[in-house]
Write an enzyme that holds these catalytic residues in place. Structure first.
Site, PDB file in Angstrom:
ATOM      1  N   TYR A  98     -17.689 -21.582  -0.111  1.00  0.00           N
ATOM      2  CA  TYR A  98     -17.661 -20.151   0.241  1.00  0.00           C
ATOM      3  C   TYR A  98     -19.014 -19.636   0.679  1.00  0.00           C
ATOM      4  CZ  TYR A  98     -13.099 -20.073  -2.138  1.00  0.00           C
ATOM      5  OH  TYR A  98     -11.802 -20.305  -2.529  1.00  0.00           O
ATOM      6  N   SER A 106      -4.705 -15.747  -2.647  1.00  0.00           N
ATOM      7  CA  SER A 106      -4.204 -14.967  -1.502  1.00  0.00           C
ATOM      8  C   SER A 106      -2.918 -14.202  -1.841  1.00  0.00           C
ATOM      9  CB  SER A 106      -3.997 -15.858  -0.274  1.00  0.00           C
ATOM     10  OG  SER A 106      -5.233 -16.398   0.134  1.00  0.00           O
ATOM     11  N   LEU A 109      -2.256 -11.190  -1.553  1.00  0.00           N
ATOM     12  CA  LEU A 109      -1.896 -10.176  -0.545  1.00  0.00           C
ATOM     13  C   LEU A 109      -1.731 -10.817   0.837  1.00  0.00           C
ATOM     14  CD1 LEU A 109      -4.171  -7.109  -1.473  1.00  0.00           C
ATOM     15  CD2 LEU A 109      -1.722  -7.408  -1.886  1.00  0.00           C
ATOM     16  N   PHE A 158      -3.803 -12.426   2.654  1.00  0.00           N
ATOM     17  CA  PHE A 158      -4.996 -12.060   3.448  1.00  0.00           C
ATOM     18  C   PHE A 158      -5.001 -10.577   3.836  1.00  0.00           C
ATOM     19  CE2 PHE A 158      -7.108 -16.098   5.327  1.00  0.00           C
ATOM     20  CZ  PHE A 158      -6.962 -16.770   4.139  1.00  0.00           C
ATOM     21  N   LEU A 175      -0.017  -7.933   3.072  1.00  0.00           N
ATOM     22  CA  LEU A 175       0.861  -7.234   2.128  1.00  0.00           C
ATOM     23  C   LEU A 175       0.253  -5.928   1.605  1.00  0.00           C
ATOM     24  CD1 LEU A 175       2.230 -10.397   0.298  1.00  0.00           C
ATOM     25  CD2 LEU A 175       3.590  -8.769   1.649  1.00  0.00           C
ATOM     26  N   GLY A 190      -0.084  -3.604   3.918  1.00  0.00           N
ATOM     27  CA  GLY A 190       0.519  -2.714   4.913  1.00  0.00           C
ATOM     28  C   GLY A 190      -0.416  -2.377   6.059  1.00  0.00           C
ATOM     29  N   LYS A 191      -1.671  -2.831   5.986  1.00  0.00           N
ATOM     30  CA  LYS A 191      -2.649  -2.401   6.996  1.00  0.00           C
ATOM     31  C   LYS A 191      -2.399  -3.013   8.374  1.00  0.00           C
ATOM     32  CE  LYS A 191      -6.762  -3.747   5.508  1.00  0.00           C
ATOM     33  NZ  LYS A 191      -7.700  -4.306   4.527  1.00  0.00           N
TER      34      LYS A 191
HETATM   35  N1  LIG Z   1      -8.183 -22.591  -3.327  1.00  0.00           N
HETATM   36  C1  LIG Z   1      -8.131 -22.133  -2.099  1.00  0.00           C
HETATM   37  O1  LIG Z   1      -7.951 -22.892  -1.127  1.00  0.00           O
HETATM   38  C2  LIG Z   1      -8.283 -20.662  -1.863  1.00  0.00           C
HETATM   39  C3  LIG Z   1      -7.920 -20.108  -0.604  1.00  0.00           C
HETATM   40  C4  LIG Z   1      -8.049 -18.720  -0.453  1.00  0.00           C
HETATM   41  C5  LIG Z   1      -8.516 -17.945  -1.503  1.00  0.00           C
HETATM   42  N2  LIG Z   1      -8.896 -18.501  -2.687  1.00  0.00           N
HETATM   43  C6  LIG Z   1      -9.410 -17.698  -3.814  1.00  0.00           C
HETATM   44  O2  LIG Z   1      -8.587 -16.565  -3.996  1.00  0.00           O
HETATM   45  C7  LIG Z   1      -9.333 -15.366  -3.813  1.00  0.00           C
HETATM   46  C8  LIG Z   1      -8.444 -14.310  -3.204  1.00  0.00           C
HETATM   47  O3  LIG Z   1      -7.925 -14.779  -1.958  1.00  0.00           O
HETATM   48  P1  LIG Z   1      -7.790 -13.780  -0.756  1.00  0.00           P
HETATM   49  O4  LIG Z   1      -9.074 -13.056  -0.538  1.00  0.00           O
HETATM   50  O5  LIG Z   1      -7.206 -14.549   0.374  1.00  0.00           O
HETATM   51  O6  LIG Z   1      -6.714 -12.758  -1.368  1.00  0.00           O
HETATM   52  P2  LIG Z   1      -5.769 -11.689  -0.660  1.00  0.00           P
HETATM   53  O7  LIG Z   1      -5.389 -10.750  -1.732  1.00  0.00           O
HETATM   54  O8  LIG Z   1      -4.648 -12.363   0.048  1.00  0.00           O
HETATM   55  O9  LIG Z   1      -6.672 -10.988   0.446  1.00  0.00           O
HETATM   56  C9  LIG Z   1      -7.768 -10.229   0.071  1.00  0.00           C
HETATM   57  C10 LIG Z   1      -8.240  -9.404   1.269  1.00  0.00           C
HETATM   58  O10 LIG Z   1      -7.251  -8.435   1.605  1.00  0.00           O
HETATM   59  C11 LIG Z   1      -7.877  -7.162   1.843  1.00  0.00           C
HETATM   60  N3  LIG Z   1      -7.510  -6.302   0.714  1.00  0.00           N
HETATM   61  C12 LIG Z   1      -7.621  -6.572  -0.605  1.00  0.00           C
HETATM   62  N4  LIG Z   1      -7.150  -5.577  -1.351  1.00  0.00           N
HETATM   63  C13 LIG Z   1      -6.718  -4.631  -0.507  1.00  0.00           C
HETATM   64  C14 LIG Z   1      -6.108  -3.376  -0.712  1.00  0.00           C
HETATM   65  N5  LIG Z   1      -5.869  -2.900  -1.929  1.00  0.00           N
HETATM   66  N6  LIG Z   1      -5.779  -2.650   0.395  1.00  0.00           N
HETATM   67  C15 LIG Z   1      -6.015  -3.137   1.630  1.00  0.00           C
HETATM   68  N7  LIG Z   1      -6.601  -4.332   1.871  1.00  0.00           N
HETATM   69  C16 LIG Z   1      -6.928  -5.091   0.815  1.00  0.00           C
HETATM   70  C17 LIG Z   1      -9.387  -7.455   1.879  1.00  0.00           C
HETATM   71  O11 LIG Z   1      -9.754  -7.905   3.177  1.00  0.00           O
HETATM   72  P3  LIG Z   1     -10.170  -6.934   4.388  1.00  0.00           P
HETATM   73  O12 LIG Z   1     -10.884  -5.763   3.817  1.00  0.00           O
HETATM   74  O13 LIG Z   1     -11.002  -7.797   5.266  1.00  0.00           O
HETATM   75  O14 LIG Z   1      -8.877  -6.547   5.032  1.00  0.00           O
HETATM   76  C18 LIG Z   1      -9.503  -8.636   0.946  1.00  0.00           C
HETATM   77  O15 LIG Z   1     -10.660  -9.407   1.161  1.00  0.00           O
HETATM   78  C19 LIG Z   1     -10.548 -15.799  -2.988  1.00  0.00           C
HETATM   79  O16 LIG Z   1     -11.660 -14.945  -3.119  1.00  0.00           O
HETATM   80  C20 LIG Z   1     -10.813 -17.168  -3.570  1.00  0.00           C
HETATM   81  O17 LIG Z   1     -11.516 -17.027  -4.803  1.00  0.00           O
HETATM   82  C21 LIG Z   1      -8.747 -19.851  -2.878  1.00  0.00           C
END
Ligand SMILES: NC(=O)c1ccc[n+]([C@@H]2O[C@H](COP(=O)([O-])OP(=O)(O)OC[C@H]3O[C@@H](n4cnc5c(N)ncnc54)[C@H](OP(=O)(O)O)[C@@H]3O)[C@@H](O)[C@H]2O)c1
Length: 347
Positions: A53, A234, A236, A238, A241, A243-244
């Protein structure tokens, strides 16, 4: 906050885990510090990171996230407040700038990766060390159906587990976990641990969300019967989910607007249609789409922790708050109705 043990371990973690993979790319160190301070205030005691990361990974930026977390531990003196998970990459010739073309899960790579992580994180141990993805052809990163290839390389799970078990015995790591794995992979790790007297994996970190429930097919049963906890990533999808991205919107500075070439997985096929259906249902029920999506994950029986990510503090607040939301049976039934139509849109 709600706390539970991960699988068969003694690690008692908050059911919401703080994801970190935007720090050093979309977020500055100062913003990351604010997120960590706030998370701790809210009772979160579990952070997930990786040598890779921030994402998208690049040669000049990888390792930045761990460095930021290490700086925060040092500034705040707070290492003992956190159950800390990190990861070593699986074989990836495309990421040759991490330990060369042969960056597989062998002893030399695992040892070197951990030494780097510990140094950057300014700690002498990790609570959980995870293999980021398998060293073999399997269903992960967008693949739903397994396709055998007679030319595929074989993996060496036993050698990886043996190398990582040595690190546990040396006190550098407390527990081991896997990530982006399959039901076969999970069972293989468990079987080898038992037959060879090696460390048992306690967790599997896989994608899991309303638009990606493929985990339920094979892995959920293994989790229950073998006491392995899901660390859902993930949740949401990415941000889809939240809604944006509904109705073709592409908000400025949002992940899928900034990096659409890297992450087509969540903008492809039926995913957006499915997300729009879930997002409409949430609004109809008086919830925000993100609240419903995260509360759904929080309520799964096989879940050990839901790894949330955020780039803005208001997002983080909304996401952590979902620990207090309970979805009714009636709403869960409506969610199943959508799932029946759009079953695995974003594996
Ligand atoms: N093992 C693996 O291969 C792997 C892969 C992916 C993730 N992960 C881990 O899982 C964690 C979470 O994954 P993810 O970041 O993909 O999770 P996610 O919940 O799918 O996406 C998070 C992103 O969605 C947006 N967001 C979050 N909350 C929001 C809200 N309340 N309203 C509107 N937009 C919102 C933000 O991005 P924007 O502001 O840019 O829209 C945020 O960075 C990572 O930090 C990592 O630690 C692991």
């Amino acid at each position: 906050m709600i706390y539970n043990k991960i699988g068969s371990s003694d690690l008692k973690v908050s059911r919401i885990c703080l994801g970190t993979m935007t720090w050093g790319e979309q977020n500055t160190q100062e913003e990351a510090f604010e997120q960590m301070d706030y998370a701790i205030e809210q009772g979160i005691n579990f952070f997930d990171t990786a040598e890779l990361y921030p994402v998208p990974p690049t040669e000049p930026t990888y390792t930045r996230t761990e460095t930021i977390i290490g700086n925060w531990f040092k500034t705040r003196g707070s290492r003992d407040k956190v159950i800390l998970a990190s990861k070593v990459i699986g074989r990836s010739p495309g990421l040759h700038w991490i330990r060369g073309e042969n960056n597989c899960l062998d002893e030399a790579n695992i040892e070197e990766a951990l030494a780097g992580s510990l140094k950057r994180l300014q700690t002498d141990y990790l609570d959980l060390y995870q293999f980021h993805w398998p060293d073999r052809n399997a269903n992960f990163f967008g693949k739903l159906g397994f396709r055998y290839s007679k030319d595929e390389y074989w993996d060496k799970i036993e050698a990886s587990l043996e190398a990582a078990s040595k690190l546990v015995r040396a006190g550098k790591v407390r527990y081991l976990g896997i990530s982006n794995e399959t039901a076969w992979g999970m069972m293989k790790f468990l079987e080898i641990a038992k037959s060879k007297g090696l460390e048992k994996i306690i967790s599997i970190q896989n994608p899991y969300s309303l638009v990606n429930r493929s985990f339920e097919v094979g892995c959920a049963e293994v989790c229950h019967r073998e006491q392995v906890g899901l660390l859902a990533y993930s949740p949401l999808a990415f941000g889809v989910l939240s809604g944006k991205y509904d109705n073709g919107a592409r908000p400025e500075k949002a992940r899928l607007t900034l990096y659409s070439n890297h992450f087509s997985r969540y903008l492809a096929g039926q995913t957006l249609k499915a997300a729009e259906a879930y997002n409409a249902l949430a609004r109809d029920q008086g919830l925000s789409p993100a609240q419903m999506a995260l509360a759904f994950v929080n309520q799964r029986s096989f879940l050990a922790a839901n790894i949330v990510g955020a780039t803005q503090m208001d997002q983080l607040k909304e996401n952590i708050e979902t620990i207090n939301i309970h979805l009714s049976d009636d709403l869960l039934k409506k969610i199943e109705d959508i799932h029946d139509i759009y079953t695995y849109p974003a594996p």
